[in-house]
Write an enzyme that holds these catalytic residues in place. Structure first.
Site, PDB file in Angstrom:
ATOM      1  N   CYS A  33      84.800  34.766  39.575  1.00 24.75           N
ATOM      2  CA  CYS A  33      85.639  34.478  40.738  1.00 24.75           C
ATOM      3  C   CYS A  33      85.945  32.985  40.710  1.00 24.75           C
ATOM      4  O   CYS A  33      85.024  32.169  40.542  1.00 24.75           O
ATOM      5  CB  CYS A  33      84.896  34.855  42.006  1.00 24.75           C
ATOM      6  SG  CYS A  33      84.163  36.504  41.889  1.00 24.75           S
ATOM      7  N   CYS A  72      78.354  37.900  35.066  1.00 25.47           N
ATOM      8  CA  CYS A  72      79.164  38.474  36.135  1.00 25.47           C
ATOM      9  C   CYS A  72      80.192  39.382  35.471  1.00 25.47           C
ATOM     10  O   CYS A  72      80.578  39.143  34.326  1.00 25.47           O
ATOM     11  CB  CYS A  72      79.913  37.399  36.904  1.00 25.47           C
ATOM     12  SG  CYS A  72      78.830  36.189  37.674  1.00 25.47           S
ATOM     13  N   ARG A 129      61.976  33.569  52.759  1.00 31.95           N
ATOM     14  CA  ARG A 129      62.816  34.267  51.788  1.00 31.95           C
ATOM     15  C   ARG A 129      63.246  33.329  50.664  1.00 31.95           C
ATOM     16  O   ARG A 129      63.321  32.109  50.853  1.00 31.95           O
ATOM     17  CB  ARG A 129      64.047  34.898  52.446  1.00 31.95           C
ATOM     18  CG  ARG A 129      64.905  33.923  53.250  1.00 31.95           C
ATOM     19  CD  ARG A 129      65.589  34.719  54.366  1.00 31.95           C
ATOM     20  NE  ARG A 129      66.579  33.966  55.112  1.00 31.95           N
ATOM     21  CZ  ARG A 129      66.305  33.126  56.103  1.00 31.95           C
ATOM     22  NH1 ARG A 129      65.053  32.846  56.419  1.00 31.95           N
ATOM     23  NH2 ARG A 129      67.278  32.532  56.765  1.00 31.95           N
ATOM     24  N   ARG A 158      78.649  28.971  42.665  1.00 27.15           N
ATOM     25  CA  ARG A 158      77.791  28.602  41.516  1.00 27.15           C
ATOM     26  C   ARG A 158      78.631  28.430  40.262  1.00 27.15           C
ATOM     27  O   ARG A 158      78.241  28.775  39.159  1.00 27.15           O
ATOM     28  CB  ARG A 158      76.692  29.646  41.295  1.00 27.15           C
ATOM     29  CG  ARG A 158      75.775  29.774  42.467  1.00 27.15           C
ATOM     30  CD  ARG A 158      74.344  30.168  42.146  1.00 27.15           C
ATOM     31  NE  ARG A 158      73.611  30.225  43.406  1.00 27.15           N
ATOM     32  CZ  ARG A 158      73.355  31.361  44.056  1.00 27.15           C
ATOM     33  NH1 ARG A 158      73.686  32.534  43.547  1.00 27.15           N
ATOM     34  NH2 ARG A 158      72.737  31.334  45.211  1.00 27.15           N
ATOM     35  N   LYS A 183      72.140  27.487  56.115  1.00 26.62           N
ATOM     36  CA  LYS A 183      73.320  28.074  56.753  1.00 26.62           C
ATOM     37  C   LYS A 183      73.273  27.915  58.269  1.00 26.62           C
ATOM     38  O   LYS A 183      72.211  27.995  58.866  1.00 26.62           O
ATOM     39  CB  LYS A 183      73.397  29.560  56.410  1.00 26.62           C
ATOM     40  CG  LYS A 183      73.626  29.827  54.937  1.00 26.62           C
ATOM     41  CD  LYS A 183      73.857  31.319  54.702  1.00 26.62           C
ATOM     42  CE  LYS A 183      73.945  31.630  53.234  1.00 26.62           C
ATOM     43  NZ  LYS A 183      72.660  31.420  52.518  1.00 26.62           N
ATOM     44  N   ASP A 206      77.425  26.434  55.084  1.00 24.33           N
ATOM     45  CA  ASP A 206      76.167  26.116  54.403  1.00 24.33           C
ATOM     46  C   ASP A 206      76.143  24.600  54.265  1.00 24.33           C
ATOM     47  O   ASP A 206      77.052  24.013  53.670  1.00 24.33           O
ATOM     48  CB  ASP A 206      76.140  26.819  53.033  1.00 24.33           C
ATOM     49  CG  ASP A 206      74.735  27.237  52.635  1.00 24.33           C
ATOM     50  OD1 ASP A 206      73.777  26.570  53.082  1.00 24.33           O
ATOM     51  OD2 ASP A 206      74.603  28.215  51.885  1.00 24.33           O
ATOM     52  N   ASP A 246      82.221  26.660  50.178  1.00 27.23           N
ATOM     53  CA  ASP A 246      81.407  25.459  49.967  1.00 27.23           C
ATOM     54  C   ASP A 246      82.216  24.407  49.215  1.00 27.23           C
ATOM     55  O   ASP A 246      83.089  24.743  48.417  1.00 27.23           O
ATOM     56  CB  ASP A 246      80.157  25.818  49.156  1.00 27.23           C
ATOM     57  CG  ASP A 246      79.234  26.759  49.908  1.00 27.23           C
ATOM     58  OD1 ASP A 246      78.962  26.490  51.089  1.00 27.23           O
ATOM     59  OD2 ASP A 246      78.802  27.774  49.322  1.00 27.23           O
ATOM     60  N   CYS A 302      83.895  30.539  42.936  1.00 26.13           N
ATOM     61  CA  CYS A 302      82.432  30.750  42.953  1.00 26.13           C
ATOM     62  C   CYS A 302      81.660  29.492  43.347  1.00 26.13           C
ATOM     63  O   CYS A 302      81.881  28.414  42.806  1.00 26.13           O
ATOM     64  CB  CYS A 302      81.963  31.216  41.590  1.00 26.13           C
ATOM     65  SG  CYS A 302      80.173  31.525  41.540  1.00 26.13           S
ATOM     66  N   ARG A 307      64.520  27.830  50.009  1.00 26.45           N
ATOM     67  CA  ARG A 307      64.993  26.893  51.027  1.00 26.45           C
ATOM     68  C   ARG A 307      64.412  27.224  52.395  1.00 26.45           C
ATOM     69  O   ARG A 307      64.199  26.338  53.214  1.00 26.45           O
ATOM     70  CB  ARG A 307      66.529  26.952  51.067  1.00 26.45           C
ATOM     71  CG  ARG A 307      67.166  26.134  52.164  1.00 26.45           C
ATOM     72  CD  ARG A 307      68.691  26.193  52.057  1.00 26.45           C
ATOM     73  NE  ARG A 307      69.180  25.649  50.796  1.00 26.45           N
ATOM     74  CZ  ARG A 307      70.322  26.027  50.211  1.00 26.45           C
ATOM     75  NH1 ARG A 307      71.091  26.932  50.775  1.00 26.45           N
ATOM     76  NH2 ARG A 307      70.691  25.488  49.072  1.00 26.45           N
ATOM     77  N   TYR A 308      64.220  28.494  52.667  1.00 29.17           N
ATOM     78  CA  TYR A 308      63.724  28.941  53.969  1.00 29.17           C
ATOM     79  C   TYR A 308      62.285  29.430  53.821  1.00 29.17           C
ATOM     80  O   TYR A 308      61.882  29.846  52.739  1.00 29.17           O
ATOM     81  CB  TYR A 308      64.583  30.093  54.486  1.00 29.17           C
ATOM     82  CG  TYR A 308      66.037  29.766  54.680  1.00 29.17           C
ATOM     83  CD1 TYR A 308      66.447  28.969  55.746  1.00 29.17           C
ATOM     84  CD2 TYR A 308      67.003  30.263  53.816  1.00 29.17           C
ATOM     85  CE1 TYR A 308      67.793  28.687  55.939  1.00 29.17           C
ATOM     86  CE2 TYR A 308      68.346  29.986  54.002  1.00 29.17           C
ATOM     87  CZ  TYR A 308      68.739  29.198  55.072  1.00 29.17           C
ATOM     88  OH  TYR A 308      70.066  28.922  55.267  1.00 29.17           O
TER      89      TYR A 308
HETATM   90  C1  LIG Z   1      71.947  32.248  51.945  1.00 25.40           C
HETATM   91  C2  LIG Z   1      70.602  31.992  51.469  1.00 25.40           C
HETATM   92  C3  LIG Z   1      69.527  32.817  51.838  1.00 25.40           C
HETATM   93  C4  LIG Z   1      69.688  34.022  52.724  1.00 25.40           C
HETATM   94  O1  LIG Z   1      70.084  33.689  53.997  1.00 25.40           O
HETATM   95  P1  LIG Z   1      70.225  34.795  55.127  1.00 25.40           P
HETATM   96  O2  LIG Z   1      70.829  34.052  56.255  1.00 25.40           O
HETATM   97  O3  LIG Z   1      68.840  35.310  55.405  1.00 25.40           O
HETATM   98  O4  LIG Z   1      71.089  35.895  54.592  1.00 25.40           O
HETATM   99  C5  LIG Z   1      68.276  32.485  51.385  1.00 25.40           C
HETATM  100  N1  LIG Z   1      68.072  31.413  50.587  1.00 25.40           N
HETATM  101  C6  LIG Z   1      69.080  30.620  50.213  1.00 25.40           C
HETATM  102  C7  LIG Z   1      68.786  29.456  49.343  1.00 25.40           C
HETATM  103  C8  LIG Z   1      70.383  30.883  50.627  1.00 25.40           C
HETATM  104  O5  LIG Z   1      71.382  30.095  50.240  1.00 25.40           O
HETATM  105  S1  SF4 Z   2      81.099  34.923  43.257  1.00 29.26           S
HETATM  106 FE1  SF4 Z   2      80.288  33.833  41.451  1.00 29.26          FE
HETATM  107  S2  SF4 Z   2      78.290  34.766  41.054  1.00 29.26           S
HETATM  108 FE2  SF4 Z   2      79.419  36.169  42.385  1.00 29.26          FE
HETATM  109  S3  SF4 Z   2      80.441  37.611  40.999  1.00 29.26           S
HETATM  110 FE3  SF4 Z   2      81.904  35.972  41.438  1.00 29.26          FE
HETATM  111  S4  SF4 Z   2      81.605  34.511  39.779  1.00 29.26           S
HETATM  112 FE4  SF4 Z   2      79.803  35.836  39.775  1.00 29.26          FE
END
Ligand SMILES: *Cc1c(COP(=O)(O)O)cnc(C)c1O
Ligand code: SF4
Length: 344
Positions: free
Chosen positions: A106, A102, A93, A111, A313, A306, A269, A109, A89-90
């Site tokens: 959680c 996991c 990174r 995801r 973010k 986000d 989220d 979560c 996305r960025y």
């Molecule tokens: C959160 C996130 C990051 C890391 O973001 P930082 O602000 O650098 O910690 C990188 N890629 C994605 C897709 C993210 O959701």
């Molecule tokens: S937040 Fe989601 S990905 Fe992270 S440990 Fe918990 S269940 Fe697994």
């Protein structure tokens, strides 16, 4: 070689819960059909009673099945995935999902669409991800996430780290993991020895409540910190769990005591199945206002939202400037007192 068997460490059905608590398993079973349950014995031992802050994070709630406007992937992670297990996305990174396992699921979560759904990260996806990173020279920070990357066994993790480290433009590697909190005995000296071969490796862990900081999690963080791994924490702000200034203050203070620097507080989220954890932004801003100034600056993370649609973010913070009549600003301090500040 002795292989650590991490699955024995968790409970996955409601009868194992009724062994410990007087609850009706029926509603839990209904949720589990859609969103599986997995709780480590360690985490279970920290729950004091049904409905407490730790219970809510671990035990299925029928509210997860409510039908509402929330969607599975509001952050458009899938659309920003050039290969199935990598989110780019960025510019500099990328998030590399190297494990679909996991130690605990959680309930909040972000995801949730993937966790416990056996989306299976296979070796082919790992190869594709590494290839993508190799071919994109702007990626200087690779974030290992999942699932939980520390659910990989030591050899698998070693091999991924080794291959990333060989890529010249990858300057740092980050590991995002909840293991020090939920399965602290997974953090061994052997594991730390592996990670430290690939420095600089940063590790962001995930604690949400002061009761999660125990002698065991302290030991886990000590092993990692002694291996020279800088530790951060990403906390999720959750209704009924940690949505008060006092709880957050205690959490942040306890984190720095175990050598973990609070990095982010994430606003939850808008993900389907997690709506009962959502709360107003104002609650988060009030907490930030309380933390800033009242406690050591080391204890103060940034508060992040986000943006849905893959916007990324954005940090939010209370507005301390009451009036800006250039060349003078009226600025509020942490006690609410107003001061004049010469602008320019
Ligand atoms: C959160 C996130 C990051 C890391 O973001 P930082 O602000 O650098 O910690 C990188 N890629 C994605 C897709 C993210 O959701
Ligand atoms: S937040 Fe989601 S990905 Fe992270 S440990 Fe918990 S269940 Fe697994």
């Amino acid at each position: 070689m002795k292989k650590h068997s991490m699955h024995q460490d968790s409970i996955t059905n409601s009868t194992q819960l009724t062994d410990h608590f007087q609850i009706d398993p029926k509603s839990i079973d209904l949720v589990i059909q859609k969103y599986p349950m997995k709780i480590t014995h360690h985490y279970l031992s920290l729950i004091k009673k049904p409905g407490d802050s730790l219970w809510k994070q671990a035990v299925p709630d029928s509210k997860e099945l409510e039908i509402n406007e929330l969607t599975d992937d509001p952050l458009d992670e899938s659309r920003q995935s050039p290969t199935p297990n990598l989110i780019h996305r960025y510019p500099d990174r990328a998030v590399f999902l190297v494990s679909d396992q996991c130690a605990m699921y959680c309930r909040y979560c972000m995801r949730k669409r993937r966790t416990g759904q056996d989306v299976l990260v296979d070796q082919n996806f790992i190869e594709k991800g590494i290839e993508y990173i190799q071919n994109h020279k702007k990626i200087r920070d690779v974030i290992l996430s999942g699932g939980d990357p520390l659910m990989l066994d030591d050899n698998a993790l070693d091999s991924i780290l080794k291959r990333l480290k060989k890529i010249d433009h990858v300057e740092i590697i980050r590991i995002h993991t909840r293991i020090p909190c939920v399965l602290p005995h997974r953090i061994t000296h052997d594991l730390a020895d592996i990670i430290q071969k690939y420095h600089p490796v940063y590790l962001n862990t995930h604690f949400n409540h002061p009761d999660e900081i125990t002698p065991e999690s302290k030991q886990a963080c000590t092993i990692l910190a002694n291996a020279g791994i800088p530790l951060g924490c990403q906390t999720v702000l959750l209704k009924g769990v940690n949505d008060s200034p006092e709880i957050m203050q205690k959490l942040m203070q306890k984190l720095v005591q175990i050598r973990v620097k609070p990095y982010y507080i994430h606003h939850p989220d808008p993900v389907r199945g997690t709506g009962h954890f959502r709360l107003p932004i104002q609650t988060g801003l009030k907490i930030m206002e309380y933390l800033q100034g009242n406690i050591s600056g080391l204890c103060v993370p940034r508060y992040m939202i986000d943006l849905p649609g893959g916007g990324g973010k954005v940090p939010l913070q209370p507005d301390y400037v009451e009036q800006s009549n250039s060349p003078r600003l009226m600025v509020r301090n942490y006690k609410g007192e107003l001061f004049e500040y010469p602008d320019g």
